[in-house]
Scaffold this active site. Structure first.
Site, PDB file in Angstrom:
ATOM      1  N   ASP A  60       0.842  -1.203   0.000  1.00 41.45           N
ATOM      2  CA  ASP A  60       0.000   0.000   0.000  1.00 41.45           C
ATOM      3  C   ASP A  60       0.877   1.254   0.000  1.00 41.45           C
ATOM      4  O   ASP A  60       1.977   1.239   0.547  1.00 41.45           O
ATOM      5  CB  ASP A  60      -0.899   0.017   1.247  1.00 41.45           C
ATOM      6  N   ASN A  61       0.362   2.326  -0.599  1.00 43.25           N
ATOM      7  CA  ASN A  61       1.084   3.602  -0.511  1.00 43.25           C
ATOM      8  C   ASN A  61       0.421   4.540   0.500  1.00 43.25           C
ATOM      9  O   ASN A  61       0.821   5.694   0.621  1.00 43.25           O
ATOM     10  CB  ASN A  61       1.168   4.287  -1.887  1.00 43.25           C
ATOM     11  N   ASP A  92       4.210   1.992  -4.052  1.00 45.42           N
ATOM     12  CA  ASP A  92       3.196   2.518  -4.961  1.00 45.42           C
ATOM     13  C   ASP A  92       3.150   1.610  -6.192  1.00 45.42           C
ATOM     14  O   ASP A  92       4.182   1.381  -6.827  1.00 45.42           O
ATOM     15  CB  ASP A  92       3.619   3.952  -5.346  1.00 45.42           C
ATOM     16  N   GLY A 131       2.300  -8.410 -15.170  1.00 47.69           N
ATOM     17  CA  GLY A 131       3.681  -8.783 -15.509  1.00 47.69           C
ATOM     18  C   GLY A 131       4.256  -9.731 -14.467  1.00 47.69           C
ATOM     19  O   GLY A 131       4.911 -10.727 -14.787  1.00 47.69           O
ATOM     20  N   TYR A 185     -11.633   6.997 -13.219  1.00 48.61           N
ATOM     21  CA  TYR A 185     -11.892   5.745 -12.480  1.00 48.61           C
ATOM     22  C   TYR A 185     -12.551   4.713 -13.401  1.00 48.61           C
ATOM     23  O   TYR A 185     -12.041   3.596 -13.559  1.00 48.61           O
ATOM     24  CB  TYR A 185     -12.796   6.064 -11.295  1.00 48.61           C
ATOM     25  N   THR A 227     -19.948  -1.279  -1.714  1.00 49.94           N
ATOM     26  CA  THR A 227     -19.679  -2.083  -0.518  1.00 49.94           C
ATOM     27  C   THR A 227     -19.422  -1.142   0.661  1.00 49.94           C
ATOM     28  O   THR A 227     -18.833  -0.075   0.471  1.00 49.94           O
ATOM     29  CB  THR A 227     -18.463  -2.990  -0.785  1.00 49.94           C
TER      30      THR A 227
HETATM   31  P1  NAD Z   1      -9.912   2.257  -0.277  1.00 50.10           P
HETATM   32  O1  NAD Z   1      -9.669   3.611  -0.822  1.00 50.10           O
HETATM   33  O2  NAD Z   1     -10.220   2.123   1.176  1.00 50.10           O
HETATM   34  O3  NAD Z   1      -8.711   1.281  -0.592  1.00 50.10           O
HETATM   35  C1  NAD Z   1      -7.824   1.439  -1.656  1.00 50.10           C
HETATM   36  C2  NAD Z   1      -6.422   1.155  -1.153  1.00 50.10           C
HETATM   37  O4  NAD Z   1      -5.497   1.275  -2.253  1.00 50.10           O
HETATM   38  C3  NAD Z   1      -5.968   2.157  -0.073  1.00 50.10           C
HETATM   39  O5  NAD Z   1      -5.358   1.454   0.981  1.00 50.10           O
HETATM   40  C4  NAD Z   1      -4.969   3.036  -0.811  1.00 50.10           C
HETATM   41  O6  NAD Z   1      -4.007   3.624   0.043  1.00 50.10           O
HETATM   42  C5  NAD Z   1      -4.385   2.052  -1.808  1.00 50.10           C
HETATM   43  N1  NAD Z   1      -3.791   2.683  -2.987  1.00 50.10           N
HETATM   44  C6  NAD Z   1      -4.323   3.661  -3.765  1.00 50.10           C
HETATM   45  N2  NAD Z   1      -3.472   3.988  -4.742  1.00 50.10           N
HETATM   46  C7  NAD Z   1      -2.387   3.193  -4.605  1.00 50.10           C
HETATM   47  C8  NAD Z   1      -1.141   3.061  -5.289  1.00 50.10           C
HETATM   48  N3  NAD Z   1      -0.878   3.818  -6.371  1.00 50.10           N
HETATM   49  N4  NAD Z   1      -0.243   2.148  -4.847  1.00 50.10           N
HETATM   50  C9  NAD Z   1      -0.499   1.379  -3.755  1.00 50.10           C
HETATM   51  N5  NAD Z   1      -1.634   1.474  -3.045  1.00 50.10           N
HETATM   52  C10 NAD Z   1      -2.571   2.358  -3.475  1.00 50.10           C
HETATM   53  O7  NAD Z   1     -11.108   1.644  -1.157  1.00 50.10           O
HETATM   54  P2  NAD Z   1     -11.869   0.248  -1.039  1.00 50.10           P
HETATM   55  O8  NAD Z   1     -13.307   0.561  -0.934  1.00 50.10           O
HETATM   56  O9  NAD Z   1     -11.233  -0.618  -0.043  1.00 50.10           O
HETATM   57  O10 NAD Z   1     -11.631  -0.346  -2.498  1.00 50.10           O
HETATM   58  C11 NAD Z   1     -10.684  -1.365  -2.771  1.00 50.10           C
HETATM   59  C12 NAD Z   1     -10.802  -1.768  -4.244  1.00 50.10           C
HETATM   60  O11 NAD Z   1     -12.124  -2.236  -4.531  1.00 50.10           O
HETATM   61  C13 NAD Z   1     -10.510  -0.615  -5.206  1.00 50.10           C
HETATM   62  O12 NAD Z   1      -9.772  -1.106  -6.300  1.00 50.10           O
HETATM   63  C14 NAD Z   1     -11.899  -0.210  -5.664  1.00 50.10           C
HETATM   64  O13 NAD Z   1     -11.865   0.351  -6.941  1.00 50.10           O
HETATM   65  C15 NAD Z   1     -12.644  -1.523  -5.640  1.00 50.10           C
HETATM   66  N6  NAD Z   1     -14.083  -1.309  -5.488  1.00 50.10           N
HETATM   67  C16 NAD Z   1     -14.601  -0.887  -4.296  1.00 50.10           C
HETATM   68  C17 NAD Z   1     -15.974  -0.647  -4.211  1.00 50.10           C
HETATM   69  C18 NAD Z   1     -16.598  -0.206  -2.919  1.00 50.10           C
HETATM   70  O14 NAD Z   1     -17.804   0.060  -2.895  1.00 50.10           O
HETATM   71  N7  NAD Z   1     -15.909  -0.134  -1.806  1.00 50.10           N
HETATM   72  C19 NAD Z   1     -16.798  -0.826  -5.318  1.00 50.10           C
HETATM   73  C20 NAD Z   1     -16.217  -1.225  -6.516  1.00 50.10           C
HETATM   74  C21 NAD Z   1     -14.866  -1.475  -6.593  1.00 50.10           C
END
Ligand code: NAD
Ligand code: UDP
Length: 315
Positions: free
Chosen positions: A33-34, A58, A102, A145, A175
């Site tokens: 995570d970043n 990242d 990859g 997005y 979610t």
């Molecule tokens: P969140 O924002 O809590 O989690 C995303 C995580 O990714 C965070 O910990 C963030 O720090 C990390 N992150 C972001 N950019 C990054 C990078 N460049 N490098 C490394 N880490 C990075 O959101 P979430 O709700 O937990 O969502 C998780 C995944 O599920 C996402 O891919 C999101 O698109 C997908 N998703 C979530 C929902 C929802 O309703 N929660 C719906 C559809 C899809």
């Protein structure tokens, strides 16, 4: 079992619940995570476990790890956060996908993409089935997005066809649950926090738009079943088909919190989808999965989480 998992975005809302469940199954977890929207507090309780490792990295930068399963969740999910730096959101989706694919190709890992109902855009097919190609604005404020996630799906299928990479794609519908951020901007956390603080509940537009809300435990179960499933790439919808207007959600939150908050109306954000509900027959057929937790059942632990968090921060 004995799998070694990489979970990108593992300290975020969904990622931290997934890491927990994988560890509970006796598997190893590398959490990457970043910390853009993720928090160390979400995974602090896992740091002492011998099968858990945290990597601050990242996903837009290359990486090499020995794992046999990859869950690719890295990407901010709330419109407020993914629109904060839209170019970075596209980079995270596209370069993140290239890097996990990859890696999967090189180490022969199975790789699961956390895709989204946003690939359907503002849908003109209802409920949404996986065969629907979507109705997405390619140049709007949500495009970084939506289109980022669509490119990621395309990359997953091209790596699969071209290089035989073992892919899985799930399309996650809204979610919610404990560990969403207080300032996340998404509707469930906004309404719960506003209700608990006795502040006005911010309804965007007339509140007649609909969403379907899945409790995080149900989602994680679907995610792991998909990863465990042989010979099925997806895409598959994972979500709760219960469909609610934002007014219905606001009233449920007010009732369950016992709040005296009133509703206030704000402008509807541009390109806000009018309605959304998953058709989950494919998940039922292929994974034997369906959600078990109703919106009211899931709101209770979510409200309890925020109540606790807010009382700590005001203490
Ligand atoms: P969140 O924002 O809590 O989690 C995303 C995580 O990714 C965070 O910990 C963030 O720090 C990390 N992150 C972001 N950019 C990054 C990078 N460049 N490098 C490394 N880490 C990075 O959101 P979430 O709700 O937990 O969502 C998780 C995944 O599920 C996402 O891919 C999101 O698109 C997908 N998703 C979530 C929902 C929802 O309703 N929660 C719906 C559809 C899809
Ligand atoms: N929404 C709202 N008030 C808020 C936050 C969101 O009425 O304080 C609405 C928003 O306009 C959308 C729905 O709730 O119609 C879900 O928004 P969210 O940002 O949670 O997710 P998404 O739009 O990506 O599904």
């Amino acid at each position: 079992m004995g799998h070694i998992n990489l979970v990108t975005g593992g300290s975020g809302f969904i990622g931290s619940h997934l890491c927990e469940r994988l560890l509970a199954r006796g598997e190893e977890v590398l959490c990457m995570d970043n910390f853009f929207t993720g928090r160390k507090e979400n995974i602090a309780h896992l740091l002492g476990q011998p099968r858990f490792e945290l990597v601050r990295h990242d996903v837009t930068q290359p990486f090499m790890l020995e794992v046999d399963r990859i869950y690719n969740l890295a990407c901010p999910a709330s419109p407020v956060h993914y629109q904060y730096n839209p170019v970075k959101t596209i980079k995270t989706n596209v370069m993140g996908a290239l890097h996990v694919l990859g890696l999967a190709k090189r180490v022969h890992a199975r790789v699961l993409q956390a895709s989204t109902s946003e690939v359907y855009g503002d849908p003109d097919v209802h409920p949404q089935v996986e065969s629907y190609w979507g109705h997405v604005n390619p140049i709007g404020p949500r495009s970084c997005y939506d289109e980022g996630k669509r490119v990621a799906e395309a990359l997953f299928f091209d790596y699969h066809r071209q290089n035989g990479v073992d892919i899985r794609i799930i399309r996650i519908f809204n979610t919610y649950g404990p560990r969403m951020l207080v300032n996340d901007g998404r509707v469930v956390s906004n309404f719960v926090v506003q209700a608990l603080r006795g502040e006005p509940i911010t309804i965007y537009g007339d509140g007649a738009q609909t969403r379907s809300f899945c409790y995080v435990d149900d989602l994680v179960e679907g995610m792991i079943r998909m990863m465990d499933c042989d010979d099925f790439t997806g895409p598959v919808n994972i979500g709760n088909p219960g469909e609610f207007t934002m007014l219905e959600l606001a009233n449920a939150v007010i009732e369950l919190t016992g709040s005296s908050s009133k509703l206030t109306h704000h402008a509807l954000p541009e390109n806000d989808p009018t309605r959304r509900r998953p058709d989950i027959s494919l998940a039922g057929e292929k994974l034997g999965w369906s959600p078990k937790i109703s919106l009211r059942e899931g709101l209770s632990p979510t409200i309890a989480y925020f109540r606790d968090l807010l009382s700590q921060s005001s203490a």
